[in-house]
Design an enzyme around this catalytic site. Structure first.
Site, PDB file in Angstrom:
ATOM      1  N   ASP A  16      29.121  36.236  31.045  1.00 28.17           N
ATOM      2  CA  ASP A  16      29.538  35.361  29.963  1.00 28.17           C
ATOM      3  C   ASP A  16      30.936  34.871  30.321  1.00 28.17           C
ATOM      4  O   ASP A  16      31.627  35.491  31.150  1.00 28.17           O
ATOM      5  CB  ASP A  16      29.550  36.155  28.655  1.00 28.17           C
ATOM      6  N   LEU A  17      31.389  33.779  29.728  1.00 29.26           N
ATOM      7  CA  LEU A  17      32.725  33.259  30.020  1.00 29.26           C
ATOM      8  C   LEU A  17      33.729  33.591  28.916  1.00 29.26           C
ATOM      9  O   LEU A  17      34.632  34.391  29.101  1.00 29.26           O
ATOM     10  CB  LEU A  17      32.663  31.742  30.236  1.00 29.26           C
ATOM     11  N   ASP A  18      33.557  32.963  27.748  1.00 30.53           N
ATOM     12  CA  ASP A  18      34.531  33.076  26.662  1.00 30.53           C
ATOM     13  C   ASP A  18      34.674  34.508  26.172  1.00 30.53           C
ATOM     14  O   ASP A  18      33.684  35.173  25.829  1.00 30.53           O
ATOM     15  CB  ASP A  18      34.126  32.175  25.491  1.00 30.53           C
ATOM     16  N   ASP A 188      30.887  40.126  26.214  1.00 31.01           N
ATOM     17  CA  ASP A 188      31.617  40.784  25.125  1.00 31.01           C
ATOM     18  C   ASP A 188      30.815  40.876  23.838  1.00 31.01           C
ATOM     19  O   ASP A 188      31.217  41.589  22.912  1.00 31.01           O
ATOM     20  CB  ASP A 188      32.908  40.013  24.827  1.00 31.01           C
TER      21      ASP A 188
END
Length: 238
Positions: A16-18, A188
């Protein structure tokens, strides 16, 4: 590093990025402020346009087209276009204006300060495994210096439904040419990242914040294979 399930062989990692590779909160706050200002200044009839107006239009679109949320970029563009139409701009003007607003949005959305440790960690991991970014958002890793670590980037909308749906997870495994069970997804969010990956047959690593507690988390639907508090902890798997 906490293990909740036996960790099997790992042939690739997806990320995941954010809020997994960087703190996304300040980015979103600044981007929303700047993009609202852009719309307000774009045309005199939009001077009084406010954030609640934008949220109302987004909600209207979601009610009319329930699946639009899978592509957050198009969802935003359509909401801006509708705002311009409601303000009395012609369809052609609204089309041009919404495109300009999204270009401005893209500029601010990817002004991200990535921690040095993220670069160090991804570089080390990429030496051992192929890495892929899988995101529901619209930040562009190429614009903030992370694209070099990823074989490719998958985004909700263009590449399938948003996580926790398994579209992008399955596509990542297929394009990598590895079994689902040998992909470790890192994220996250306990719903979109952990539950989504596990239901797709992958392994999952949860990055928890300092105040997180898996046993008390309201959105803990499925246990991750492991949980870490720092991205750098992943290098222990090498």
């Amino acid at each position: 590093m906490y293990f909740y399930r036996p960790l099997g062989p790992v042939a690739a990692l997806t990320f995941d990025l954010d809020d997994t590779l960087y703190d996304n909160g300040p980015v979103i706050t600044r981007t929303e402020r700047e993009t609202l200002s852009f719309v307000q200044q774009y045309h005199p009839r939009l001077n009084e346009f406010q954030s609640p107006d934008f949220q109302r239009l987004r909600q209207q679109l979601r009610l009319e087209e329930p699946d639009i949320y899978h592509d957050v970029t198009e969802w935003r563009r359509r909401a801006v276009e509708r705002a311009m139409l409601e303000a009395g701009l012609s369809p052609e003007e609204a089309d041009i204006g919404s495109a300009a607003a999204m270009a401005n949005f893209a500029k601010w959305r990817s002004r991200i300060d990535v921690p040095a440790q993220t670069h160090v960690t991804l570089a080390r991991l990429a030496e051992k495994w192929p890495l892929v970014a899988v995101t529901n958002g619209n930040a562009d890793p190429q614009l903030f210096g992370l694209s070099q670590y990823f074989r490719f980037v998958l985004r909700a909308g263009p590449h399938g439904r948003a996580k926790p749906y398994g579209d992008m997870y399955a596509l990542a495994a297929r394009q990598l040419g590895v079994p689902h069970a040998q992909v470790l997804h890192v994220g996250d969010d306990l719903t979109t990242d952990v539950a989504g990956a596990i239901r797709c047959g992958m392994q999952a690593c949860w990055i928890m914040s300092r105040d997180d507690n898996l046993m008390q988390a309201r959105d803990a639907r499925l246990l991750p294979h492991l949980a870490i508090s720092r991205l750098a902890s992943l290098t222990a798997l090498i």
